[in-house]
Each structure stands twice: as structure tokens, then as C-alpha cells.
Design a protein around this motif. Structure first.
Motif, mmCIF file in Angstrom:
data_model
loop_
_atom_site.group_PDB
_atom_site.id
_atom_site.type_symbol
_atom_site.label_atom_id
_atom_site.label_comp_id
_atom_site.label_asym_id
_atom_site.label_seq_id
_atom_site.Cartn_x
_atom_site.Cartn_y
_atom_site.Cartn_z
ATOM 1 N N ARG A 11 -8.453 13.508 -17.116
ATOM 2 C CA ARG A 11 -7.193 13.679 -16.390
ATOM 3 C C ARG A 11 -7.447 13.992 -14.918
ATOM 4 N NH1 ARG A 11 -2.955 17.079 -20.089
ATOM 5 N NH2 ARG A 11 -2.358 15.342 -21.438
ATOM 6 N N LEU A 12 -8.423 14.848 -14.652
ATOM 7 C CA LEU A 12 -8.749 15.186 -13.267
ATOM 8 C C LEU A 12 -9.242 13.962 -12.508
ATOM 9 C CD1 LEU A 12 -10.458 18.689 -13.688
ATOM 10 C CD2 LEU A 12 -8.236 18.189 -12.663
ATOM 11 N N LYS A 13 -10.057 13.122 -13.163
ATOM 12 C CA LYS A 13 -10.525 11.901 -12.521
ATOM 13 C C LYS A 13 -9.344 10.960 -12.242
ATOM 14 C CE LYS A 13 -15.234 11.889 -14.309
ATOM 15 N NZ LYS A 13 -16.213 11.218 -15.182
ATOM 16 N N SER A 14 -8.423 10.912 -13.185
ATOM 17 C CA SER A 14 -7.239 10.070 -12.997
ATOM 18 C C SER A 14 -6.398 10.570 -11.830
ATOM 19 C CB SER A 14 -6.405 10.070 -14.285
ATOM 20 O OG SER A 14 -5.196 9.376 -14.093
ATOM 21 N N ILE A 15 -6.222 11.860 -11.764
ATOM 22 C CA ILE A 15 -5.454 12.464 -10.661
ATOM 23 C C ILE A 15 -6.174 12.223 -9.340
ATOM 24 C CG2 ILE A 15 -4.689 14.654 -9.663
ATOM 25 C CD1 ILE A 15 -4.132 15.597 -12.565
ATOM 26 N N GLU A 16 -7.486 12.365 -9.347
ATOM 27 C CA GLU A 16 -8.256 12.126 -8.137
ATOM 28 C C GLU A 16 -8.103 10.676 -7.682
ATOM 29 O OE1 GLU A 16 -12.863 12.527 -6.488
ATOM 30 O OE2 GLU A 16 -12.434 12.835 -8.602
ATOM 31 N N GLY A 17 -8.125 9.748 -8.615
ATOM 32 C CA GLY A 17 -7.923 8.344 -8.285
ATOM 33 C C GLY A 17 -6.548 8.096 -7.693
ATOM 34 N N MET A 18 -5.528 8.729 -8.274
ATOM 35 C CA MET A 18 -4.171 8.577 -7.745
ATOM 36 C C MET A 18 -4.061 9.148 -6.335
ATOM 37 S SD MET A 18 -1.562 9.130 -10.937
ATOM 38 C CE MET A 18 -2.375 10.471 -11.800
ATOM 39 N N LEU A 19 -4.677 10.284 -6.118
ATOM 40 C CA LEU A 19 -4.640 10.894 -4.783
ATOM 41 C C LEU A 19 -5.350 10.010 -3.756
ATOM 42 C CD1 LEU A 19 -5.261 14.665 -5.603
ATOM 43 C CD2 LEU A 19 -3.138 13.603 -4.824
ATOM 44 N N THR A 20 -6.447 9.412 -4.146
ATOM 45 C CA THR A 20 -7.164 8.502 -3.256
ATOM 46 C C THR A 20 -6.297 7.287 -2.929
ATOM 47 O OG1 THR A 20 -9.274 9.205 -4.184
ATOM 48 C CG2 THR A 20 -9.260 7.112 -2.998
ATOM 49 N N ALA A 21 -5.621 6.765 -3.960
ATOM 50 C CA ALA A 21 -4.741 5.612 -3.747
ATOM 51 C C ALA A 21 -3.595 5.980 -2.811
ATOM 52 C CB ALA A 21 -4.201 5.111 -5.080
ATOM 53 N N ILE A 22 -3.026 7.159 -2.981
ATOM 54 C CA ILE A 22 -1.924 7.615 -2.112
ATOM 55 C C ILE A 22 -2.416 7.764 -0.675
ATOM 56 C CG2 ILE A 22 -0.417 9.575 -1.595
ATOM 57 C CD1 ILE A 22 -0.131 9.955 -4.649
ATOM 58 N N ALA A 23 -3.601 8.340 -0.517
ATOM 59 C CA ALA A 23 -4.156 8.509 0.837
ATOM 60 C C ALA A 23 -4.392 7.149 1.485
ATOM 61 C CB ALA A 23 -5.459 9.312 0.773
ATOM 62 N N ASP A 24 -4.895 6.182 0.723
ATOM 63 C CA ASP A 24 -5.120 4.835 1.266
ATOM 64 C C ASP A 24 -3.799 4.180 1.657
ATOM 65 O OD1 ASP A 24 -7.821 5.162 0.871
ATOM 66 O OD2 ASP A 24 -7.876 4.008 -1.009
ATOM 67 N N GLU A 25 -2.774 4.356 0.832
ATOM 68 C CA GLU A 25 -1.455 3.794 1.145
ATOM 69 C C GLU A 25 -0.881 4.420 2.407
ATOM 70 O OE1 GLU A 25 0.926 4.338 -2.330
ATOM 71 O OE2 GLU A 25 -0.210 2.872 -3.493
ATOM 72 N N GLN A 26 -1.089 5.725 2.573
ATOM 73 C CA GLN A 26 -0.599 6.401 3.775
ATOM 74 C C GLN A 26 -1.324 5.888 5.020
ATOM 75 O OE1 GLN A 26 -0.983 10.570 2.882
ATOM 76 N NE2 GLN A 26 1.099 10.696 2.091
ATOM 77 N N LYS A 27 -2.614 5.632 4.901
ATOM 78 C CA LYS A 27 -3.357 5.087 6.034
ATOM 79 C C LYS A 27 -2.847 3.700 6.390
ATOM 80 C CE LYS A 27 -7.751 7.489 5.304
ATOM 81 N NZ LYS A 27 -9.178 7.335 4.929
ATOM 82 N N ALA A 28 -2.615 2.883 5.367
ATOM 83 C CA ALA A 28 -2.113 1.525 5.603
ATOM 84 C C ALA A 28 -0.719 1.575 6.233
ATOM 85 C CB ALA A 28 -2.081 0.740 4.295
ATOM 86 N N ALA A 29 0.127 2.471 5.767
ATOM 87 C CA ALA A 29 1.474 2.599 6.328
ATOM 88 C C ALA A 29 1.409 3.059 7.780
ATOM 89 C CB ALA A 29 2.301 3.578 5.494
ATOM 90 N N SER A 30 0.522 3.993 8.057
ATOM 91 C CA SER A 30 0.354 4.480 9.421
ATOM 92 C C SER A 30 -0.109 3.361 10.337
ATOM 93 C CB SER A 30 -0.653 5.633 9.440
ATOM 94 O OG SER A 30 -0.901 6.055 10.755
ATOM 95 N N GLU A 31 -1.037 2.565 9.863
ATOM 96 C CA GLU A 31 -1.549 1.435 10.650
ATOM 97 C C GLU A 31 -0.425 0.418 10.885
ATOM 98 O OE1 GLU A 31 -4.173 -0.894 12.795
ATOM 99 O OE2 GLU A 31 -4.389 1.170 12.117
ATOM 100 N N GLY A 32 0.381 0.176 9.871
ATOM 101 C CA GLY A 32 1.498 -0.751 10.020
ATOM 102 C C GLY A 32 2.507 -0.259 11.045
ATOM 103 N N ARG A 33 2.810 1.023 11.007
ATOM 104 C CA ARG A 33 3.736 1.597 12.002
ATOM 105 C C ARG A 33 3.149 1.486 13.402
ATOM 106 N NH1 ARG A 33 4.293 5.409 7.948
ATOM 107 N NH2 ARG A 33 2.873 6.836 8.991
ATOM 108 N N ARG A 34 1.848 1.744 13.525
ATOM 109 C CA ARG A 34 1.199 1.641 14.832
ATOM 110 C C ARG A 34 1.317 0.219 15.380
ATOM 111 N NH1 ARG A 34 -3.189 -0.228 16.941
ATOM 112 N NH2 ARG A 34 -4.139 -0.799 14.958
ATOM 113 N N ARG A 35 1.037 -0.768 14.532
ATOM 114 C CA ARG A 35 1.146 -2.166 14.971
ATOM 115 C C ARG A 35 2.593 -2.504 15.344
ATOM 116 N NH1 ARG A 35 -2.287 -3.092 10.503
ATOM 117 N NH2 ARG A 35 -0.508 -3.892 9.338
ATOM 118 N N GLY A 36 3.540 -1.970 14.584
ATOM 119 C CA GLY A 36 4.953 -2.197 14.904
ATOM 120 C C GLY A 36 5.333 -1.616 16.256
#
Length: 79
Positions: A11-36
């Protein structure tokens, strides 16, 4: 007890994976806003340049207006 520890670790590994995915999505969203924002700033600069050019054209047209009016008078006389 060992089974519970293994399940908890999974469960902890699963949660860690989800947190990593969320952090990656936030980085991508931030980059998209910057380009916009950058695209918006480029468009704004281009519009300012177009406004300056349009103002210059308007001034040129106003400057030749007396000549154009005189030319129209001469044309009317010729006709």
C-alpha cells in the motif's frame, strides 16, 4: 503479522507511486501554464507593434490628405 506488513508495504508503494504521478502532473501543468503565459506575452508584443505601425500609417495618410484633395480637384476639372 508478516502478511500484514507485506500488505502495508504494498500500500505504501502504491501511495508513493500515486504521489509521484501527482507531482509529475503538477510539473507538466506548470510547464503548460508557463508556455501559455509566454505565448500570451508574444501576442501582446506583436499587437503593440501592429498598433504602432497602424498609427504610423494613419499619420502618413493624414499627411497626404491635402495632396489627395488637390488631386481630386484637378481630376474633376479634367473630367
Amino acid at each position: 503479522m508478516d502478511v500484514q506488513i507485506v500488505r502495508l508495504e504494498e500500500r505504501l508503494k502504491s501511495i508513493e507511486g500515486m504521489l509521484t504521478a501527482i507531482a509529475d502532473e503538477q510539473k507538466a501543468a506548470s510547464e503548460g501554464r508557463r508556455r501559455g503565459y509566454e505565448a500570451q506575452e508574444r501576442a501582446e508584443r506583436e499587437m503593440i507593434g501592429i498598433n504602432f505601425r497602424l498609427s504610423a500609417v494613419e499619420k502618413s495618410v493624414e499627411a497626404i490628405r491635402p495632396t489627395t484633395a488637390e488631386l481630386e480637384k484637378v481630376r474633376d476639372r479634367v473630367v
